[in-house]
Design a protein around this motif. Structure first.
Motif, PDB file in Angstrom:
ATOM      1  N   SER A   1       4.870   5.705  -3.290  1.00  0.00           N
ATOM      2  CA  SER A   1       4.947   6.318  -4.613  1.00  0.00           C
ATOM      3  C   SER A   1       5.756   5.428  -5.539  1.00  0.00           C
ATOM      4  O   SER A   1       6.494   4.558  -5.088  1.00  0.00           O
ATOM      5  CB  SER A   1       5.579   7.709  -4.524  1.00  0.00           C
ATOM      6  N   GLY A   2       5.612   5.674  -6.843  1.00  0.00           N
ATOM      7  CA  GLY A   2       6.350   4.877  -7.822  1.00  0.00           C
ATOM      8  C   GLY A   2       5.413   4.283  -8.844  1.00  0.00           C
ATOM      9  O   GLY A   2       4.306   4.769  -9.059  1.00  0.00           O
ATOM     10  N   SER A   3       5.840   3.194  -9.444  1.00  0.00           N
ATOM     11  CA  SER A   3       5.091   2.550 -10.518  1.00  0.00           C
ATOM     12  C   SER A   3       4.045   1.600  -9.942  1.00  0.00           C
ATOM     13  O   SER A   3       4.112   0.385 -10.105  1.00  0.00           O
ATOM     14  CB  SER A   3       6.047   1.803 -11.434  1.00  0.00           C
ATOM     15  N   ILE A   4       3.048   2.175  -9.288  1.00  0.00           N
ATOM     16  CA  ILE A   4       2.058   1.403  -8.541  1.00  0.00           C
ATOM     17  C   ILE A   4       0.797   1.172  -9.367  1.00  0.00           C
ATOM     18  O   ILE A   4       0.229   2.116  -9.891  1.00  0.00           O
ATOM     19  CB  ILE A   4       1.688   2.131  -7.231  1.00  0.00           C
ATOM     20  N   VAL A   5       0.398  -0.088  -9.456  1.00  0.00           N
ATOM     21  CA  VAL A   5      -0.873  -0.425 -10.077  1.00  0.00           C
ATOM     22  C   VAL A   5      -1.965  -0.493  -9.014  1.00  0.00           C
ATOM     23  O   VAL A   5      -3.036   0.071  -9.162  1.00  0.00           O
ATOM     24  CB  VAL A   5      -0.795  -1.770 -10.831  1.00  0.00           C
ATOM     25  N   SER A   6      -1.661  -1.207  -7.938  1.00  0.00           N
ATOM     26  CA  SER A   6      -2.617  -1.305  -6.842  1.00  0.00           C
ATOM     27  C   SER A   6      -1.875  -1.678  -5.561  1.00  0.00           C
ATOM     28  O   SER A   6      -0.769  -2.211  -5.599  1.00  0.00           O
ATOM     29  CB  SER A   6      -3.709  -2.343  -7.130  1.00  0.00           C
ATOM     30  N   ILE A   7      -2.511  -1.369  -4.433  1.00  0.00           N
ATOM     31  CA  ILE A   7      -1.968  -1.702  -3.120  1.00  0.00           C
ATOM     32  C   ILE A   7      -3.013  -2.504  -2.364  1.00  0.00           C
ATOM     33  O   ILE A   7      -4.164  -2.082  -2.263  1.00  0.00           O
ATOM     34  CB  ILE A   7      -1.581  -0.446  -2.315  1.00  0.00           C
ATOM     35  N   ASN A   8      -2.599  -3.639  -1.829  1.00  0.00           N
ATOM     36  CA  ASN A   8      -3.508  -4.446  -1.028  1.00  0.00           C
ATOM     37  C   ASN A   8      -3.406  -3.973   0.419  1.00  0.00           C
ATOM     38  O   ASN A   8      -3.806  -2.863   0.751  1.00  0.00           O
ATOM     39  CB  ASN A   8      -3.183  -5.922  -1.194  1.00  0.00           C
ATOM     40  N   ALA A   9      -2.872  -4.792   1.276  1.00  0.00           N
ATOM     41  CA  ALA A   9      -2.760  -4.392   2.675  1.00  0.00           C
ATOM     42  C   ALA A   9      -1.613  -3.416   2.887  1.00  0.00           C
ATOM     43  O   ALA A   9      -0.602  -3.450   2.186  1.00  0.00           O
ATOM     44  CB  ALA A   9      -2.551  -5.614   3.553  1.00  0.00           C
ATOM     45  N   MET A  10      -1.804  -2.533   3.844  1.00  0.00           N
ATOM     46  CA  MET A  10      -0.740  -1.649   4.322  1.00  0.00           C
ATOM     47  C   MET A  10      -0.689  -1.809   5.834  1.00  0.00           C
ATOM     48  O   MET A  10      -1.716  -2.087   6.474  1.00  0.00           O
ATOM     49  CB  MET A  10      -1.004  -0.186   3.957  1.00  0.00           C
ATOM     50  N   GLY A  11       0.491  -1.638   6.377  1.00  0.00           N
ATOM     51  CA  GLY A  11       0.586  -1.858   7.811  1.00  0.00           C
ATOM     52  C   GLY A  11       1.795  -1.202   8.437  1.00  0.00           C
ATOM     53  O   GLY A  11       2.648  -0.630   7.749  1.00  0.00           O
ATOM     54  N   TRP A  12       1.796  -1.282   9.760  1.00  0.00           N
ATOM     55  CA  TRP A  12       2.917  -0.771  10.549  1.00  0.00           C
ATOM     56  C   TRP A  12       3.480  -1.907  11.399  1.00  0.00           C
ATOM     57  O   TRP A  12       2.730  -2.649  12.037  1.00  0.00           O
ATOM     58  CB  TRP A  12       2.446   0.364  11.456  1.00  0.00           C
ATOM     59  N   TYR A  13       4.793  -2.000  11.392  1.00  0.00           N
ATOM     60  CA  TYR A  13       5.513  -2.932  12.231  1.00  0.00           C
ATOM     61  C   TYR A  13       6.460  -2.114  13.108  1.00  0.00           C
ATOM     62  O   TYR A  13       6.749  -0.953  12.818  1.00  0.00           O
ATOM     63  CB  TYR A  13       6.328  -3.910  11.385  1.00  0.00           C
ATOM     64  N   ARG A  14       6.942  -2.741  14.155  1.00  0.00           N
ATOM     65  CA  ARG A  14       7.938  -2.067  14.992  1.00  0.00           C
ATOM     66  C   ARG A  14       8.978  -3.058  15.473  1.00  0.00           C
ATOM     67  O   ARG A  14       8.720  -4.262  15.584  1.00  0.00           O
ATOM     68  CB  ARG A  14       7.280  -1.368  16.182  1.00  0.00           C
ATOM     69  N   GLN A  15      10.152  -2.521  15.750  1.00  0.00           N
ATOM     70  CA  GLN A  15      11.252  -3.341  16.258  1.00  0.00           C
ATOM     71  C   GLN A  15      11.983  -2.576  17.344  1.00  0.00           C
ATOM     72  O   GLN A  15      12.545  -1.500  17.087  1.00  0.00           O
ATOM     73  CB  GLN A  15      12.216  -3.725  15.131  1.00  0.00           C
ATOM     74  N   ALA A  16      11.938  -3.134  18.538  1.00  0.00           N
ATOM     75  CA  ALA A  16      12.658  -2.561  19.664  1.00  0.00           C
ATOM     76  C   ALA A  16      14.039  -3.206  19.741  1.00  0.00           C
ATOM     77  O   ALA A  16      14.244  -4.313  19.221  1.00  0.00           O
ATOM     78  CB  ALA A  16      11.878  -2.795  20.949  1.00  0.00           C
ATOM     79  N   PRO A  17      14.988  -2.546  20.382  1.00  0.00           N
ATOM     80  CA  PRO A  17      16.347  -3.108  20.488  1.00  0.00           C
ATOM     81  C   PRO A  17      16.333  -4.504  21.110  1.00  0.00           C
ATOM     82  O   PRO A  17      15.712  -4.724  22.143  1.00  0.00           O
ATOM     83  CB  PRO A  17      17.061  -2.112  21.399  1.00  0.00           C
TER      84      PRO A  17
END
Length: 121
Positions: free
Chosen positions: A25-41
């Motif tokens: 959300s916010g002042s968005i004109v467009s979104i290209n890629a979206m993704g998920w990352y993860r970080q384990a300890p």
């Protein structure tokens, strides 16, 4: 300018499922890629899955066949359906989006605050 809010993490037994959501959300004109990352300890952040605005997807080898990424462009939301979870999937999961904001002509990376996923054996 842009906020990414994640939800859906938690504790699950091995073999179980979880569904993560991330709304931009916010002042968005467009979104290209979206993704998920993860970080384990003790480990570096790694890409789990990504999806373009056109629906093309990319997965880490370790999650292929178990995780599914999808998005709702009208809602600026990306989802990660995680099935057959394993203890090694335990990590903090972060949402990422490449966003053009109002007043800009370039994509910029934005990150969510992270949501903990814990898989017990």
């Amino acid at each position: 300018q842009v906020q990414l809010v994640e939800s859906g993490g938690g504790l699950v037994q091995a073999g179980g499922s979880l569904r993560l959501s991330c709304a931009a959300s916010g002042s968005i004109v467009s979104i290209n890629a979206m993704g998920w990352y993860r970080q384990a300890p003790g480990k570096q952040r790694e890409l789990v899955a990504a999806i373009t605005s056109g629906g093309s997807t990319n997965y880490a080898d370790s999650v292929k066949g178990r995780f599914t990424i999808s998005r709702d462009n009208a809602k600026n939301t990306v989802y990660l359906q995680m099935n057959s979870l394993k203890p090694e999937d335990t990590a903090v999961y972060y949402c990422n989006a490449e966003v053009v904001v109002v007043g800009s002509y370039y994509f910029k990376d934005y990150w969510g605050q992270g949501t903990q996923v814990t898989v017990s054996s």
